[in-house]
Design an enzyme around this catalytic site. Structure first.
Site, PDB file in Angstrom:
ATOM      1  N   HIS A 186       0.815  -1.212   0.000  1.00 56.66           N
ATOM      2  CA  HIS A 186       0.000   0.000   0.000  1.00 56.66           C
ATOM      3  C   HIS A 186       0.851   1.265   0.000  1.00 56.66           C
ATOM      4  O   HIS A 186       0.696   2.145   0.845  1.00 56.66           O
ATOM      5  CB  HIS A 186      -0.973   0.004   1.183  1.00 56.66           C
ATOM      6  N   HIS A 221      -1.771   1.719  12.848  1.00 61.36           N
ATOM      7  CA  HIS A 221      -1.406   1.092  11.565  1.00 61.36           C
ATOM      8  C   HIS A 221      -1.910  -0.356  11.601  1.00 61.36           C
ATOM      9  O   HIS A 221      -3.087  -0.605  11.830  1.00 61.36           O
ATOM     10  CB  HIS A 221       0.114   1.230  11.387  1.00 61.36           C
ATOM     11  N   VAL A 254     -11.595   7.134  19.442  1.00 60.07           N
ATOM     12  CA  VAL A 254     -11.132   6.734  18.106  1.00 60.07           C
ATOM     13  C   VAL A 254     -11.581   5.290  17.914  1.00 60.07           C
ATOM     14  O   VAL A 254     -11.269   4.418  18.721  1.00 60.07           O
ATOM     15  CB  VAL A 254      -9.591   6.832  18.003  1.00 60.07           C
ATOM     16  N   VAL A 255     -12.351   5.033  16.885  1.00 59.70           N
ATOM     17  CA  VAL A 255     -12.893   3.689  16.666  1.00 59.70           C
ATOM     18  C   VAL A 255     -11.973   2.947  15.696  1.00 59.70           C
ATOM     19  O   VAL A 255     -11.778   3.375  14.557  1.00 59.70           O
ATOM     20  CB  VAL A 255     -14.344   3.770  16.131  1.00 59.70           C
ATOM     21  N   MET A 256     -11.415   1.859  16.183  1.00 55.06           N
ATOM     22  CA  MET A 256     -10.387   1.147  15.413  1.00 55.06           C
ATOM     23  C   MET A 256     -10.985   0.471  14.176  1.00 55.06           C
ATOM     24  O   MET A 256     -12.113  -0.010  14.203  1.00 55.06           O
ATOM     25  CB  MET A 256      -9.700   0.111  16.300  1.00 55.06           C
ATOM     26  N   PHE A 258     -11.426   2.144  11.418  1.00 55.88           N
ATOM     27  CA  PHE A 258     -12.102   3.191  10.637  1.00 55.88           C
ATOM     28  C   PHE A 258     -11.142   4.334  10.347  1.00 55.88           C
ATOM     29  O   PHE A 258     -10.266   4.639  11.151  1.00 55.88           O
ATOM     30  CB  PHE A 258     -13.321   3.734  11.401  1.00 55.88           C
ATOM     31  N   HIS A 260      -8.772   6.621   7.308  1.00 50.68           N
ATOM     32  CA  HIS A 260      -7.552   6.328   6.540  1.00 50.68           C
ATOM     33  C   HIS A 260      -6.934   7.629   6.064  1.00 50.68           C
ATOM     34  O   HIS A 260      -7.655   8.582   5.756  1.00 50.68           O
ATOM     35  CB  HIS A 260      -7.876   5.436   5.334  1.00 50.68           C
ATOM     36  N   ARG A 269     -10.251  -1.743  -0.618  1.00 54.45           N
ATOM     37  CA  ARG A 269     -10.066  -3.164  -0.322  1.00 54.45           C
ATOM     38  C   ARG A 269     -11.218  -3.731   0.503  1.00 54.45           C
ATOM     39  O   ARG A 269     -11.406  -4.940   0.592  1.00 54.45           O
ATOM     40  CB  ARG A 269      -8.757  -3.379   0.467  1.00 54.45           C
ATOM     41  N   ASP A 311      -8.600  -3.215   7.871  1.00 54.49           N
ATOM     42  CA  ASP A 311      -8.446  -3.925   9.143  1.00 54.49           C
ATOM     43  C   ASP A 311      -9.783  -4.243   9.804  1.00 54.49           C
ATOM     44  O   ASP A 311      -9.855  -5.118  10.673  1.00 54.49           O
ATOM     45  CB  ASP A 311      -7.586  -3.101  10.115  1.00 54.49           C
ATOM     46  N   ARG A 355      16.353  12.488   4.942  1.00 56.32           N
ATOM     47  CA  ARG A 355      16.806  13.275   6.082  1.00 56.32           C
ATOM     48  C   ARG A 355      16.067  14.607   6.052  1.00 56.32           C
ATOM     49  O   ARG A 355      16.561  15.588   5.475  1.00 56.32           O
ATOM     50  CB  ARG A 355      18.320  13.466   5.960  1.00 56.32           C
TER      51      ARG A 355
HETATM   52  C1  SDX Z   1      -3.658   0.744   8.027  1.00 56.04           C
HETATM   53  O1  SDX Z   1      -1.464   4.119   5.167  1.00 56.04           O
HETATM   54  C2  SDX Z   1      -1.821   2.944   4.861  1.00 56.04           C
HETATM   55  O2  SDX Z   1      -1.871   2.621   3.716  1.00 56.04           O
HETATM   56  C3  SDX Z   1      -2.124   1.996   5.996  1.00 56.04           C
HETATM   57  C4  SDX Z   1      -2.820   0.694   5.636  1.00 56.04           C
HETATM   58  C5  SDX Z   1      -1.881  -0.169   4.780  1.00 56.04           C
HETATM   59  O3  SDX Z   1      -2.370  -0.983   3.981  1.00 56.04           O
HETATM   60  O4  SDX Z   1      -0.662  -0.084   4.972  1.00 56.04           O
HETATM   61  O5  SDX Z   1      -4.031   0.940   4.928  1.00 56.04           O
HETATM   62  C6  SDX Z   1      -3.189  -0.126   6.890  1.00 56.04           C
HETATM   63  O6  SDX Z   1      -2.842   1.112   8.811  1.00 56.04           O
HETATM   64  C7  SDX Z   1      -5.127   1.153   8.118  1.00 56.04           C
HETATM   65  C8  SDX Z   1      -5.405   2.127   9.276  1.00 56.04           C
HETATM   66  C9  SDX Z   1      -5.613   1.361  10.580  1.00 56.04           C
HETATM   67  N1  SDX Z   1      -5.793   2.273  11.713  1.00 56.04           N
HETATM   68  C10 SDX Z   1      -6.973   2.393  12.367  1.00 56.04           C
HETATM   69  O7  SDX Z   1      -7.992   1.792  12.016  1.00 56.04           O
HETATM   70  C11 SDX Z   1      -6.940   3.281  13.584  1.00 56.04           C
HETATM   71  C12 SDX Z   1      -8.141   4.196  13.633  1.00 56.04           C
HETATM   72  N2  SDX Z   1      -8.001   5.202  12.601  1.00 56.04           N
HETATM   73  C13 SDX Z   1      -7.410   6.416  12.863  1.00 56.04           C
HETATM   74  O8  SDX Z   1      -6.824   6.733  14.055  1.00 56.04           O
HETATM   75  C14 SDX Z   1      -7.144   7.335  11.682  1.00 56.04           C
HETATM   76  O9  SDX Z   1      -8.239   7.330  10.831  1.00 56.04           O
HETATM   77  C15 SDX Z   1      -5.852   7.053  10.895  1.00 56.04           C
HETATM   78  C16 SDX Z   1      -4.644   6.985  11.826  1.00 56.04           C
HETATM   79  C17 SDX Z   1      -5.950   5.741  10.124  1.00 56.04           C
HETATM   80  C18 SDX Z   1      -5.635   8.209   9.883  1.00 56.04           C
HETATM   81  O10 SDX Z   1      -5.260   9.308  10.572  1.00 56.04           O
HETATM   82  P1  SDX Z   1      -5.105  10.765   9.958  1.00 56.04           P
HETATM   83  O11 SDX Z   1      -5.067  10.761   8.485  1.00 56.04           O
HETATM   84  O12 SDX Z   1      -3.954  11.400  10.663  1.00 56.04           O
HETATM   85  O13 SDX Z   1      -6.442  11.467  10.389  1.00 56.04           O
HETATM   86  P2  SDX Z   1      -6.820  11.966  11.818  1.00 56.04           P
HETATM   87  O14 SDX Z   1      -6.525  10.971  12.855  1.00 56.04           O
HETATM   88  O15 SDX Z   1      -6.208  13.340  12.011  1.00 56.04           O
HETATM   89  O16 SDX Z   1      -8.389  12.114  11.709  1.00 56.04           O
HETATM   90  C19 SDX Z   1      -9.050  13.216  11.040  1.00 56.04           C
HETATM   91  C20 SDX Z   1     -10.368  13.430  11.740  1.00 56.04           C
HETATM   92  C21 SDX Z   1     -10.204  13.689  13.234  1.00 56.04           C
HETATM   93  O17 SDX Z   1     -11.282  14.480  13.642  1.00 56.04           O
HETATM   94  P3  SDX Z   1     -11.100  16.078  13.830  1.00 56.04           P
HETATM   95  O18 SDX Z   1     -10.001  16.257  14.839  1.00 56.04           O
HETATM   96  O19 SDX Z   1     -10.702  16.617  12.469  1.00 56.04           O
HETATM   97  O20 SDX Z   1     -12.438  16.546  14.298  1.00 56.04           O
HETATM   98  O21 SDX Z   1     -11.190  12.253  11.648  1.00 56.04           O
HETATM   99  C22 SDX Z   1     -11.420  11.707  12.954  1.00 56.04           C
HETATM  100  C23 SDX Z   1     -10.331  12.320  13.848  1.00 56.04           C
HETATM  101  O22 SDX Z   1     -10.737  12.358  15.178  1.00 56.04           O
HETATM  102  N3  SDX Z   1     -11.190  10.269  12.868  1.00 56.04           N
HETATM  103  C24 SDX Z   1     -11.789   9.347  13.640  1.00 56.04           C
HETATM  104  C25 SDX Z   1     -11.301   8.128  13.209  1.00 56.04           C
HETATM  105  N4  SDX Z   1     -10.441   8.316  12.210  1.00 56.04           N
HETATM  106  C26 SDX Z   1     -10.383   9.624  12.005  1.00 56.04           C
HETATM  107  N5  SDX Z   1     -12.690   9.456  14.626  1.00 56.04           N
HETATM  108  C27 SDX Z   1     -13.088   8.311  15.220  1.00 56.04           C
HETATM  109  N6  SDX Z   1     -12.632   7.090  14.844  1.00 56.04           N
HETATM  110  C28 SDX Z   1     -11.745   6.969  13.855  1.00 56.04           C
HETATM  111  N7  SDX Z   1     -11.293   5.801  13.495  1.00 56.04           N
END
Ligand code: SDX
Length: 374
Positions: A186, A221, A254-256, A258, A260, A269, A311, A355
Site C-alpha cells: 500500500h 497502523h 477513536v474507533v479502530m 475506521f 484512513h 479493499r 483492518d 533526512r
Molecule cells: C492501516 O497508510 C496505509 O496505507 C495503511 C494501511 C496499509 O495498507 O498499509 O491501509 C493499513 O494502517 C489502516 C489504518 C488502521 N488504523 C486504524 O484503524 C486506527 C483508527 N483510525 C485512525 O486513528 C485514523 O483514521 C488514521 C490513523 C488511520 C488516519 O489518521 P489521519 O489521516 O492522521 O487522520 P486523523 O486521525 O487526524 O483524523 C481526522 C479526523 C479527526 O477528527 P477532527 O479532529 O478533524 O475533528 O477524523 C477523525 C479524527 O478524530 N477520525 C476518527 C477516526 N479516524 C479519524 N474518529 C473516530 N474514529 C476513527 N477511526
C-alpha cells in the site's frame, strides 16, 4: 516559527514508486497497474507476491520456480528454532516476528550484500521463514509440538497446517489468500516508509524489515486489526452494538478499523474483504460478528462520515478462522513482507538519504555552567 510544517508529512510527496497506486479513475488500489480486487478474483497469493517483487505477473513456469524456492526456504535454522522455543511465552507475536527476522539477519551469509540479486534471494528467505517462525511460536506458547512445514502445500495452506495441524475448507483458505493479497502492498504507508528510511542509509534488508514490523505493530497502523477484535469482543452481541458505538462516539473515542490517511470515502479493499468475511461466517455458521460489523459501520458513516479500512473486516475474519487475536497483525506481516521488499529494492535502485528538517522550538543559545556551579 516561520516554516510551513506538515505534521505527519500530510499531503507531502516524498519520492516516486512503480509498485502501487490508488487509482481514482477505477476507485481501486492497484499493484503494478492491476486492481487488487481483480488479482483477488483471478490469482493466488504467490502470483501476487511474484508480481509485487518482480513487476510482472508470472508465467506458469515462473510461478512454479518461485514456489519451489519459497518452499525450499521454509526450514528454520537450529539457532532460530531454539531461540523461539526460549522466547517468553507472553511475548507479543509481532515482537517474535521482529526478533525472528533480526536473527535471520545474524545468520544470513548475504546480509551485507545489497545488490538486487542478493536482496531478492534474502527476500525469499525472509518471506518463506517468517510464517514458519510465527507458527512455531503459535504452537510453543500453547504447549503444543511444533509442526514442520510441508512442501506440497501452498503458502496459505501451509500456514494453517503449521498452526492448527490441518488445512481447513477451501473457502477458508481462499479467504485467507484474499486477505494476504489485499494486505500485500500500500505505497508509502508508515511501515513501508520506515523500511525505505532505514534503507536510505544503505542499511540491510533484515534491518529494514525489522523496523517495518515494529512500525506495523502500532494500533494506528497494522495493529488496528487486533483492536477491532477487542472492540467486537467488548460489544459481545449485536443487541449491544448500537449503544456501544453511540457511546464511544459521544465520548470522542477513536474507533479502530475506521478512517484512513489516503481514502476519505472508503478503502477500496473493504468490499472484497467484506465479501470473504461473509463467506467465512457462512462456513463457520456464525453471523454474530457480521451483525455487529454492519451496525457499527452504519453509525460511523451516518454520524462521522468515516468509512472502514481493511483492518475492520480482516479482524473478525481471522477470528472466525480460529486465530488468536494477537496473531492478526503478524498475518499482515507475512503478506506485507512482499510490499516492503519491493520498496526496499526500489529505494536501493535510486537512493537518496532520507533526512528531513525540523523547525527548532527549544531554548535559545545558552552557556554550559559546570556541574558544581548549577
Ligand atoms: C492501516 O497508510 C496505509 O496505507 C495503511 C494501511 C496499509 O495498507 O498499509 O491501509 C493499513 O494502517 C489502516 C489504518 C488502521 N488504523 C486504524 O484503524 C486506527 C483508527 N483510525 C485512525 O486513528 C485514523 O483514521 C488514521 C490513523 C488511520 C488516519 O489518521 P489521519 O489521516 O492522521 O487522520 P486523523 O486521525 O487526524 O483524523 C481526522 C479526523 C479527526 O477528527 P477532527 O479532529 O478533524 O475533528 O477524523 C477523525 C479524527 O478524530 N477520525 C476518527 C477516526 N479516524 C479519524 N474518529 C473516530 N474514529 C476513527 N477511526
Amino acid at each position: 516559527m516561520t516554516e510551513d510544517i506538515k505534521k505527519g508529512l500530510l499531503g507531502i510527496v516524498v519520492d516516486e514508486t512503480e509498485v502501487s497506486k490508488v487509482m481514482p479513475e477505477i476507485n481501486s488500489l492497484t499493484y503494478r497497474g492491476y486492481a487488487a480486487q481483480d488479482l483477488c478474483a483471478k490469482c493466488k497469493f504467490e502470483e501476487v507476491a511474484y508480481l509485487i517483487l518482480n513487476g510482472e505477473l508470472p508465467s506458469e513456469k515462473q510461478l512454479k520456480n518461485f514456489e519451489k524456492v519459497e518452499r525450499k526456504e521454509r526450514n528454520l535454522s537450529k539457532i532460530l528454532l531454539e531461540s523461539i522455543k526460549n522466547f517468553p511465552k507472553k511475548s507479543h507475536p509481532m515482537d517474535v516476528a521482529r526478533t525472528a527476522v533480526s536473527i535471520m539477519g545474524l545468520e544470513d551469509k548475504e546480509t551485507k550484500d545489497n545488490s538486487p540479486e542478493a536482496n531478492l534471494r534474502k527476500v525469499m528467505r525472509i518471506f518463506a521463514k517468517t510464517p514458519v517462525a510465527l507458527a512455531a511460536f503459535y504452537r510453543i506458547r500453547k504447549g503444543k509440538k511444533i509442526i514442520k512445514p510441508k512442501s506440497n502445500l501452498s503458502f496459505s495452506e501451509n500456514f494453517f497446517y503449521m498452526c492448527f495441524g490441518k488445512v481447513p475448507e477451501k473457502e477458508i483458505v481462499k479467504a485467507f489468500d484474499v486477505s494476504l493479497i489485499l494486505y500485500a502492498e500500500h505505497s508509502f504507508n508508515v511501515s513501508t516508509f520506515t523500511a525505505r528510511t532505514i534503507t536510505s542509509s544503505l542499511s540491510d534488508i533484515h534491518g529494514a524489515i525489522t523496523g517495518a514490523i515494529a512500525s506495523l505493530k502500532g494500533p494506528l497502523h497494522g495493529g488496528a486489526n487486533e483492536e477491532v477484535m477487542h472492540m467486537m469482543n467488548k460489544i459481545k452481541k449485536p443487541e449491544n452494538a448500537l449503544n456501544w458505538i453511540n457511546n464511544a462516539l459521544d465520548q470522542k473515542a477513536v474507533v479502530m478499523g475506521f478512517g484512513h490517511r489516503v481514502y476519505k470515502s472508503g478503502d477500496s479493499r473493504v468490499p472484497t474483504m467484506r465479501e470473504y468475511f461473509s463467506k467465512v461466517a457462512k462456513v463457520k455458521k456464525d453471523k454474530k460478528f457480521e451483525k455487529i460489523y454492519d451496525i457499527v459501520e452504519k453509525v460511523m458513516i451516518e454520524r462521522k462520515n468515516i468509512h472502514p479500512n481493511v483492518d475492520y473486516p480482516t479482524g473478525p475474519t481471522y477470528h472466525l478462522m480460529g486465530f488468536d487475536t494477537d496473531f492478526f497483525t503478524p498475518i499482515f506481516v507475512i503478506s506485507r513482507i512482499t510490499g516492503w521488499s519491493a520498496h526496499i529494492l526500489e529505494q536501493h535502485a535510486a537512493n537518496k538519504l532520507i533526512r528531513p528538517l525540523a523547525s527548532y522550538i527549544g531554548s535559545s543559545y545558552r552557556k554550559v555552567v559546570p556541574i558544581n556551579q548549577r
